[in-house]
Design an enzyme around this catalytic site. Structure first.
Site, PDB file in Angstrom:
ATOM      1  N   HIS A 147       0.873  -1.182   0.000  1.00 57.38           N
ATOM      2  CA  HIS A 147       0.000   0.000   0.000  1.00 57.38           C
ATOM      3  C   HIS A 147       0.907   1.228   0.000  1.00 57.38           C
ATOM      4  O   HIS A 147       1.556   1.526   1.004  1.00 57.38           O
ATOM      5  CB  HIS A 147      -0.909  -0.029   1.230  1.00 57.38           C
ATOM      6  CG  HIS A 147      -1.854  -1.195   1.215  1.00 57.38           C
ATOM      7  ND1 HIS A 147      -2.200  -1.895   2.334  1.00 57.38           N
ATOM      8  CD2 HIS A 147      -2.509  -1.772   0.173  1.00 57.38           C
ATOM      9  CE1 HIS A 147      -3.043  -2.876   1.984  1.00 57.38           C
ATOM     10  NE2 HIS A 147      -3.238  -2.815   0.689  1.00 57.38           N
ATOM     11  N   GLU A 188       1.913  -3.908  11.364  1.00 60.00           N
ATOM     12  CA  GLU A 188       1.250  -2.616  11.162  1.00 60.00           C
ATOM     13  C   GLU A 188       1.861  -1.554  12.072  1.00 60.00           C
ATOM     14  O   GLU A 188       2.067  -1.793  13.266  1.00 60.00           O
ATOM     15  CB  GLU A 188      -0.245  -2.729  11.479  1.00 60.00           C
ATOM     16  CG  GLU A 188      -1.006  -3.726  10.611  1.00 60.00           C
ATOM     17  CD  GLU A 188      -1.414  -3.162   9.257  1.00 60.00           C
ATOM     18  OE1 GLU A 188      -1.179  -1.959   9.011  1.00 60.00           O
ATOM     19  OE2 GLU A 188      -1.965  -3.936   8.438  1.00 60.00           O
TER      20      GLU A 188
END
Ligand code: ZN
Length: 375
Positions: free
Chosen positions: A166, A335
């Protein structure tokens, strides 16, 4: 005041900026996609001007909870990024700042440019421990770079670390920078020991097109690469296609896929729970990896993260789940926050490039602790 974004990673639409004290902007959608949240623009002619910049379409962005307790990053020299007061009323994100210099850059998170990516690859490949491989071309014709660290040999563990599927999650490449720097430090005892037993295949930027285009989540065809792992194609998702193909040649004993999360103000790991074929051995390894990482870096924690996925209910189109199933190995998604870590906040910079780099380094401690049991 002028507001511009025609540069690497730039993203903003100017609506009405006649009054710098009440300026209206919008974030542009990723091309061929409805995702949007990444912004990066320059304001010029603003020295000592009290700016109030409204991003009017924040409330319908991809992850509106990401704006709650969020502070935008700003820089005058594009090296040092600091946080500026930002509020969110459920619709508009408003940045309030009085710049000290004529120009200032604002972004969602400290940008990681294509030039810096190329500098990173170039610097790494001059190490005697590192080989560079050009895996193929992206949709826009950019290079998809792989760094192979350590000497491949029978019996060595094969560790894959990929980042920035991403593209707006620039923290992932800052993380890679720290990890690579430590791995290539021939005076670091952990790195040296790891390389006697393992080979690392590192992709510092899985999505260079999306990064350059200023996208949040997709590549140049509008594909969300982390939903392409079951059936990647050369046309739609060559980035995943080439990496997967190379993984089939090397095998995989460990895979870490590095991301950023818009909403959660924590560093955390999501594992392969939910993959029908996952074994207790792998889940125990994940558990130990996370505990070792927390010990090595107090910026990492175990309490907050995504909800556990029931057995068999995993989305198998993602890197972590696909790899866990295909290779039966420990495979995880790491994350990092866009905001800051609630448990260890930093007033000036929030979650920052340097903190990303240090977390990247700390992951090698955790890996060192479980390496012998990966197979
Ligand atoms: Zn992500």
């Amino acid at each position: 005041m002028q507001i511009t974004s025609n540069f690497d990673g730039g993203n903003i639409l100017v609506r009405d900026i006649a009054d710098p004290g009440d300026a209206h902007l919008e974030i542009r959608r990723d091309n061929n996609s409805d995702f949007y949240q990444w912004f990066y623009f320059r304001a010029s002619g603003v020295r000592d001007t009290s700016l109030v910049l409204h991003i009017d379409n924040a409330g319908s962005s991809s992850y509106p909870p990401g704006w709650k307790d969020y502070r935008a990053v700003a820089s005058y020299d594009r090296e040092q990024w600091f946080r500026v007061p930002t509020d969110y009323d459920g619709e508009r994100l408003t940045i309030r700042h009085t710049p000290d210099h004529d120009s200032v850059w604002y972004a969602y998170f400290a940008p990681y440019s294509h030039e810096r990516h190329q500098d990173l690859v170039a610097a790494c490949q001059t190490s005697p421990q590192c080989r560079h491989e050009l895996l193929g071309a992206t949709v826009d014709g950019r290079d998809l770079d792989l760094l192979v660290i350590g000497e491949p040999a029978a019996g060595k563990r094969v560790c894959w670390i990929v980042a920035r599927q991403h593209p707006g999650e620039t923290m992932a490449e800052w993380f890679m920078e720290g990890l690579l720097e430590r791995l290539l430090d021939d005076e670091d005892p952990i790195a040296r020991h790891l390389l006697t037993k393992a080979v690392f295949y590192c992709v510092p930027n899985m999505n260079p097109d999306g990064a350059f285009r200023g996208n949040l989540r997709t590549n140049a065809t509008g594909a969300n690469l982390n939903r392409e792992w079951l059936e990647p194609t050369r046309e739609r998702s060559p980035e995943v296609y080439y990496v997967r193909k190379r993984m089939e040649q090397t095998g995989v004993d460990f895979c870490l896929d590095v991301h950023g999360d818009e909403a959660l103000p924590y560093n955390f790991i999501a594992g392969p729970d939910g993959v029908a074929s996952v074994t207790q051995r792998v889940l125990d390894l994940q558990d130990e990896y996370e505990r070792l990482l927390m010990r090595s870096s107090p910026d990492f924690q175990l309490e907050y993260g995504y909800d556990a996925v029931p057995p068999g209910a995993a989305n198998m189109t993602m890197c972590t789940t696909f790899i866990a199933d295909r290779f039966g190995c420990l495979s995880m998604t790491l994350e990092q926050p866009f905001k800051d870590t609630v448990d260890s906040p930093h007033e000036l910079v929030g979650w920052s490039p340097e903190r990303c780099r240090k977390l990247g380094r700390a992951n090698l401690d955790a890996l060192h602790g479980i390496l012998d049991r990966l197979r």
